[in-house]
Design an enzyme around this catalytic site. Structure first.
Site, PDB file in Angstrom:
ATOM      1  N   ARG A  49      -6.255  -3.360  10.306  1.00 24.34           N
ATOM      2  CA  ARG A  49      -5.318  -2.412   9.700  1.00 24.34           C
ATOM      3  C   ARG A  49      -5.652  -1.009  10.193  1.00 24.34           C
ATOM      4  O   ARG A  49      -6.668  -0.793  10.849  1.00 24.34           O
ATOM      5  CB  ARG A  49      -5.386  -2.505   8.157  1.00 24.34           C
ATOM      6  CG  ARG A  49      -6.821  -2.515   7.689  1.00 24.34           C
ATOM      7  CD  ARG A  49      -7.172  -1.665   6.541  1.00 24.34           C
ATOM      8  NE  ARG A  49      -6.715  -0.330   6.581  1.00 24.34           N
ATOM      9  CZ  ARG A  49      -7.358   0.696   7.165  1.00 24.34           C
ATOM     10  NH1 ARG A  49      -8.509   0.511   7.816  1.00 24.34           N
ATOM     11  NH2 ARG A  49      -6.873   1.914   7.123  1.00 24.34           N
ATOM     12  N   GLY A  50      -4.756  -0.067   9.844  1.00 23.13           N
ATOM     13  CA  GLY A  50      -4.858   1.272  10.405  1.00 23.13           C
ATOM     14  C   GLY A  50      -3.978   1.269  11.651  1.00 23.13           C
ATOM     15  O   GLY A  50      -4.090   0.359  12.492  1.00 23.13           O
ATOM     16  N   ARG A  92       4.273  -6.110  10.602  1.00 23.47           N
ATOM     17  CA  ARG A  92       4.302  -4.989   9.645  1.00 23.47           C
ATOM     18  C   ARG A  92       5.304  -3.946  10.154  1.00 23.47           C
ATOM     19  O   ARG A  92       5.365  -3.697  11.355  1.00 23.47           O
ATOM     20  CB  ARG A  92       2.911  -4.335   9.490  1.00 23.47           C
ATOM     21  CG  ARG A  92       1.912  -5.200   8.741  1.00 23.47           C
ATOM     22  CD  ARG A  92       0.634  -4.425   8.412  1.00 23.47           C
ATOM     23  NE  ARG A  92       0.763  -3.614   7.204  1.00 23.47           N
ATOM     24  CZ  ARG A  92      -0.179  -2.755   6.809  1.00 23.47           C
ATOM     25  NH1 ARG A  92      -1.278  -2.564   7.523  1.00 23.47           N
ATOM     26  NH2 ARG A  92      -0.015  -2.062   5.694  1.00 23.47           N
ATOM     27  N   GLN A 199      -8.685   0.954   0.246  1.00 29.08           N
ATOM     28  CA  GLN A 199      -9.199   1.271   1.587  1.00 29.08           C
ATOM     29  C   GLN A 199     -10.192   2.435   1.536  1.00 29.08           C
ATOM     30  O   GLN A 199     -11.107   2.502   2.351  1.00 29.08           O
ATOM     31  CB  GLN A 199      -8.040   1.622   2.534  1.00 29.08           C
ATOM     32  CG  GLN A 199      -7.201   0.441   2.977  1.00 29.08           C
ATOM     33  CD  GLN A 199      -6.011   0.223   2.065  1.00 29.08           C
ATOM     34  OE1 GLN A 199      -6.029   0.584   0.883  1.00 29.08           O
ATOM     35  NE2 GLN A 199      -4.952  -0.375   2.595  1.00 29.08           N
ATOM     36  N   ASP A 240       0.807   6.822   9.715  1.00 28.79           N
ATOM     37  CA  ASP A 240       1.382   5.616  10.333  1.00 28.79           C
ATOM     38  C   ASP A 240       2.599   5.911  11.181  1.00 28.79           C
ATOM     39  O   ASP A 240       2.942   5.138  12.064  1.00 28.79           O
ATOM     40  CB  ASP A 240       1.727   4.597   9.253  1.00 28.79           C
ATOM     41  CG  ASP A 240       0.452   4.003   8.690  1.00 28.79           C
ATOM     42  OD1 ASP A 240      -0.179   4.652   7.838  1.00 28.79           O
ATOM     43  OD2 ASP A 240       0.050   2.923   9.163  1.00 28.79           O
ATOM     44  N   ASN A 250       2.335   7.820   5.414  1.00 23.00           N
ATOM     45  CA  ASN A 250       0.931   7.379   5.347  1.00 23.00           C
ATOM     46  C   ASN A 250       0.761   6.587   4.057  1.00 23.00           C
ATOM     47  O   ASN A 250       1.692   6.462   3.244  1.00 23.00           O
ATOM     48  CB  ASN A 250      -0.021   8.579   5.415  1.00 23.00           C
ATOM     49  CG  ASN A 250      -1.471   8.160   5.599  1.00 23.00           C
ATOM     50  OD1 ASN A 250      -1.765   7.322   6.461  1.00 23.00           O
ATOM     51  ND2 ASN A 250      -2.383   8.683   4.804  1.00 23.00           N
TER      52      ASN A 250
HETATM   53  O1  MRU Z   1      -2.092  -0.365   4.986  1.00 23.28           O
HETATM   54  P1  MRU Z   1      -3.102   0.233   5.914  1.00 23.28           P
HETATM   55  O2  MRU Z   1      -4.507   0.088   5.424  1.00 23.28           O
HETATM   56  O3  MRU Z   1      -2.923  -0.259   7.343  1.00 23.28           O
HETATM   57  O4  MRU Z   1      -2.766   1.787   5.929  1.00 23.28           O
HETATM   58  C1  MRU Z   1      -3.477   2.621   6.799  1.00 23.28           C
HETATM   59  C2  MRU Z   1      -3.189   4.059   6.666  1.00 23.28           C
HETATM   60  O5  MRU Z   1      -2.358   4.463   5.889  1.00 23.28           O
HETATM   61  C3  MRU Z   1      -3.929   4.981   7.593  1.00 23.28           C
HETATM   62  O6  MRU Z   1      -4.085   6.237   7.009  1.00 23.28           O
HETATM   63  C4  MRU Z   1      -3.155   5.153   8.909  1.00 23.28           C
HETATM   64  O7  MRU Z   1      -2.782   3.920   9.455  1.00 23.28           O
HETATM   65  C5  MRU Z   1      -3.943   5.914   9.923  1.00 23.28           C
HETATM   66  S1  MRU Z   1      -5.319   5.015  10.585  1.00 23.28           S
HETATM   67  C6  MRU Z   1      -6.006   6.023  11.779  1.00 23.28           C
END
Ligand code: MRU
Length: 349
Positions: A49-50, A92, A199, A240, A250
């Site tokens: 993720r991220g 996603r 997270q 994101d 985000n």
């Molecule tokens: O649902 P996630 O854990 O994938 O969400 C991640 C985020 O919102 C992060 O802040 C974003 O992807 C930036 S990661 C460098």
């Protein structure tokens, strides 16, 4: 930047190794993956993720997905390739890095028309490696740029995890923190827990502690008080997707943090690689927001915490409007406020 960082996505030519982020912080375990369906699942289940890490995993997923593609004819190969790419694109919806990486692999495949298909497969594997390598450099540059906004002795607040494991290395929002540590600066961090999947608690607090950085964990609802008490001098988050007008999607809760920062006159920074900027999406309203299973809220981590059958709304992201963002920090520099004009210029050759 030096330092030891866990590489959350790596490929050895046979298998893809993905750090299972759902098991952190208790267990550090790598999944060994050799088929595209398991990459799709790892993205969907947030094992990887991220935004940048999702893009990197998808590029390697495609490499796995085309292993058995027919090699006698480009058109047949390309049709097969497209099917695999379209499949990964359904994992996603919000992080544009997923589509960015798949498009980049697509351009690479199309450019290779005329080359024997077996060779195209090797070229695509190299492209996936290149996407990973580039992200490492990009994160390092974001760290350098972001650090110019920080001062020794500051405390910053972050939401979710935009750290090393969410990228190829170093992270985006956390990159300046690692860099500061390396340069002997004292920067402390408040990490929002980040409901419902934690997270911030499970990943950001863990990552920062491993690096010996002073981190204090708070629940999301404590951010207001921490700001009111003057304990935080800046907020920095990852993202994101950045729309053409500077609106930013985000992790859910980011918008609230931005409003709080505004109310307390605290700068609110967003760290964004160019791979997260989507000029095709005009404003935040057009950004598709993922909705996830109700159980993430009603029975997070296996414990039932709500009455059975209760109605649930579980958006995984929210949109922070551009006017709440003090600056967007990219690998190519810092954009301050006039995003509609500044963002397109980043892509000028
Ligand atoms: O649902 P996630 O854990 O994938 O969400 C991640 C985020 O919102 C992060 O802040 C974003 O992807 C930036 S990661 C460098």
């Amino acid at each position: 930047m030096e330092g030891t960082f866990l590489q959350s996505v790596k490929y050895d030519g046979e298998k893809l190794y993905i750090l299972d982020q759902t098991k952190l912080p208790e267990v550090t375990e790598f999944l060994e993956i050799n088929k595209i369906e398991d990459v799709w699942d790892a993205i969907k289940q947030l094992k990887v993720r991220g935004a940048p890490a999702i893009g990197i995993a998808a590029a390697y997923g495609l490499v796995l997905g085309i292993k058995d593609a027919p090699e006698n004819n480009f058109e047949i190969f390309y049709e097969y390739f497209k099917k695999q790419a379209d499949y990964l694109a359904t994992s996603r919806p919000t992080a544009v890095n997923l589509f960015w990486a798949l498009n980049r692999m697509d351009s690479c495949a199309k450019k290779s028309n005329g080359v024997p298909v077996a060779e195209i497969k090797r070229v695509l594997e190299q492209e996936a490696h290149e996407i990973r390598r580039e992200d490492e450099n990009v994160c390092s540059s974001i760290g350098e740029n972001a650090l110019t906004l920080f001062e020794d002795g500051m405390t910053v607040l972050t939401h979710c995890n935009a750290g090393g494991i969410a990228t190829a290395r170093y992270g985006t929002a956390l990159a300046p923190i690692y860099l500061a540590k390396e340069r002997g600066m004292d920067i402390k961090v408040f990490a929002d827990e980040t409901r419902p999947l934690l997270q911030g608690a499970r990943l950001t607090a863990w990552e920062l502690m491993q690096a010996g950085i002073d981190v204090t964990l708070i629940t999301d609802s404590m951010a207001a008080m921490v700001m009111q008490q003057g304990k935080v001098q800046a907020v920095i988050v990852g993202c994101d997707r950045v729309a053409a007008n500077g609106d930013v999607a985000n992790k859910i809760g980011t918008y609230g943090v931005a409003l709080l920062a505004k109310a307390h006159n605290i700068p609110f920074y967003v760290a964004a690689p160019l791979s997260t900027i989507d000029l095709e999406t005009k404003t935040g309203e057009e950004i598709p927001i993922e909705e996830r299973a109700a159980e993430e809220i009603t029975a997070g981590f296996g414990k039932s915490t709500a009455p059975e059958g209760v109605k649930v709304f579980n958006p995984a992201f929210d949109v922070t409007p551009y006017h709440l963002i003090t600056a967007i920090i990219t690998e190519k520099g810092i954009m301050r406020g006039n995003y509609s004009e500044e963002l397109p210029r980043l892509f000028d050759k």
